[in-house]
Design a protein around this motif. Sequence first.
Motif, mmCIF file in Angstrom:
data_model
loop_
_atom_site.group_PDB
_atom_site.id
_atom_site.type_symbol
_atom_site.label_atom_id
_atom_site.label_comp_id
_atom_site.label_asym_id
_atom_site.label_seq_id
_atom_site.Cartn_x
_atom_site.Cartn_y
_atom_site.Cartn_z
ATOM 1 N N ASP A 160 53.046 29.543 -17.489
ATOM 2 C CA ASP A 160 53.293 30.118 -15.903
ATOM 3 C C ASP A 160 52.054 31.301 -16.098
ATOM 4 N N THR B 214 51.714 33.401 -14.125
ATOM 5 C CA THR B 214 52.058 34.638 -13.474
ATOM 6 C C THR B 214 53.339 35.140 -14.321
ATOM 7 N N GLU C 218 51.831 38.608 -2.393
ATOM 8 C CA GLU C 218 52.120 39.085 -3.673
ATOM 9 C C GLU C 218 52.003 37.849 -4.564
ATOM 10 N N LYS C 219 52.298 36.447 -4.345
ATOM 11 C CA LYS C 219 52.087 35.323 -5.221
ATOM 12 C C LYS C 219 50.615 35.084 -5.219
ATOM 13 N N GLN C 220 50.038 35.268 -4.148
ATOM 14 C CA GLN C 220 48.273 34.868 -4.351
ATOM 15 C C GLN C 220 47.765 35.931 -5.314
ATOM 16 N N ALA D 119 48.928 37.592 -7.680
ATOM 17 C CA ALA D 119 49.643 37.441 -9.090
ATOM 18 C C ALA D 119 48.977 36.145 -9.498
ATOM 19 N N VAL D 120 48.695 34.914 -9.019
ATOM 20 C CA VAL D 120 47.898 33.775 -9.438
ATOM 21 C C VAL D 120 46.615 33.884 -9.504
ATOM 22 N N ASN D 121 46.049 34.323 -8.381
ATOM 23 C CA ASN D 121 44.503 34.128 -8.351
ATOM 24 C C ASN D 121 43.779 35.380 -9.082
ATOM 25 N N LEU E 299 45.606 38.472 -10.854
ATOM 26 C CA LEU E 299 46.394 39.214 -12.084
ATOM 27 C C LEU E 299 46.470 38.269 -13.215
ATOM 28 N N SER E 300 46.414 36.922 -13.096
ATOM 29 C CA SER E 300 46.606 36.094 -14.120
ATOM 30 C C SER E 300 44.980 35.857 -14.838
ATOM 31 N N HIS F 151 45.033 39.079 -16.927
ATOM 32 C CA HIS F 151 45.766 39.020 -18.276
ATOM 33 C C HIS F 151 45.089 38.275 -19.249
ATOM 34 N N THR G 83 42.087 38.178 -2.770
ATOM 35 C CA THR G 83 42.382 37.994 -4.217
ATOM 36 C C THR G 83 41.183 37.582 -4.880
#
Length: 347
Positions: free
Chosen positions: A101, A103, A147-149, A151-153, A155-156, A159, A197
């Motif tokens: 995952d 995220t 927030e999801k966008q 995190a996925v697009n 921040l992932s 990381h 993003t």
Amino acid sequence: MSLILLVLIPVAAFILFLIVLLFIFFSIPSRRDFHFFRRHAIVTGGSKGIGFQLAVGLIERGCHVTIVARNVKDLEKACADLQVLADQRGQRQKVHWKSIDMTGGYDVIKSAFDDAARELGPIDILINNAGHSVQAPFCELPITDFEKQMAVNYLSAVHATRAVVDDMKTRKTGHISFVSSAAGQFAIFGYSAYSPTKFALRGFADTLHMELLPYKVNVGVLYPPNTDTEGFKVELETMPEETKKMSEAAGLFTPKDVAEAHLKDIADGNYATTMGLDGWMLGVLTAGACPEKSLFRALTQGALAGIFRCITLVYLGYFNGITKKCYRRRLAEAEEQRETEQQRKRE
């Protein structure tokens, strides 16, 4: 005297042009060709679409590949297909998969990437392709979608990059790619959660490029337009009318064409990958202060940016017209429905 001026002015202009050319030439970073053979590449979002085709292209260039996604069933199928392709080459290439995952945070990604490095060797190539898109008018999107966008697009990718970059710097080799979007260059109706993003990825990549220059680690950005993937077909089902009409102007590309264009740019040491005439125009227009390693591309950007700005204003006018037309039509439909209901009540 006038004859002398007629001769001297063109000569002076030519000399000035050469001086400017030399300044640009010595200002841009040198391109470094990147060789894929026997390298270990990780592709996030690698089980489908552009990510899968990137994995195919990496295998065809001699890489070991680890694909990353969430769905185990999709990963197993994709990995099996990729391994068949690798075996056909007869060069003992390996393909592994990791269900992650993206995220889940840095520690989750770092642990999985460390496992991948132990299995197939140090990670030489990271392609941050994991992403997701939702389109709707701003006021209709749940706040959680923003927030999801992010995190996925975005921040992932941060990381994942942090998980590999220290080792690349130590070994002074490697390549890191970010799959942005044409919507990360040109934001349109319905992309208020998605476009920011993808713009963020561009900013991150620009910064990283400068920081990693001394370590000989290449950075690149891919700006795919509408691409004929399963994900895009799903998006079309809920895409607002305005967004759909604006998107049609950009055409549709195959995942293979997009992947091949980017892998070629990686090999050639180029920073940005665009697709088609519209994509090339956007690349020139939005180059701004982004890195550039090709003298020809740099001169093209300098010469054509103003012209393309004018063309883009025409596009914007057309898109604004679509927005207004759809708005007026919905108002008329609402008014017609109201009158119909009132008529029924009177009857």
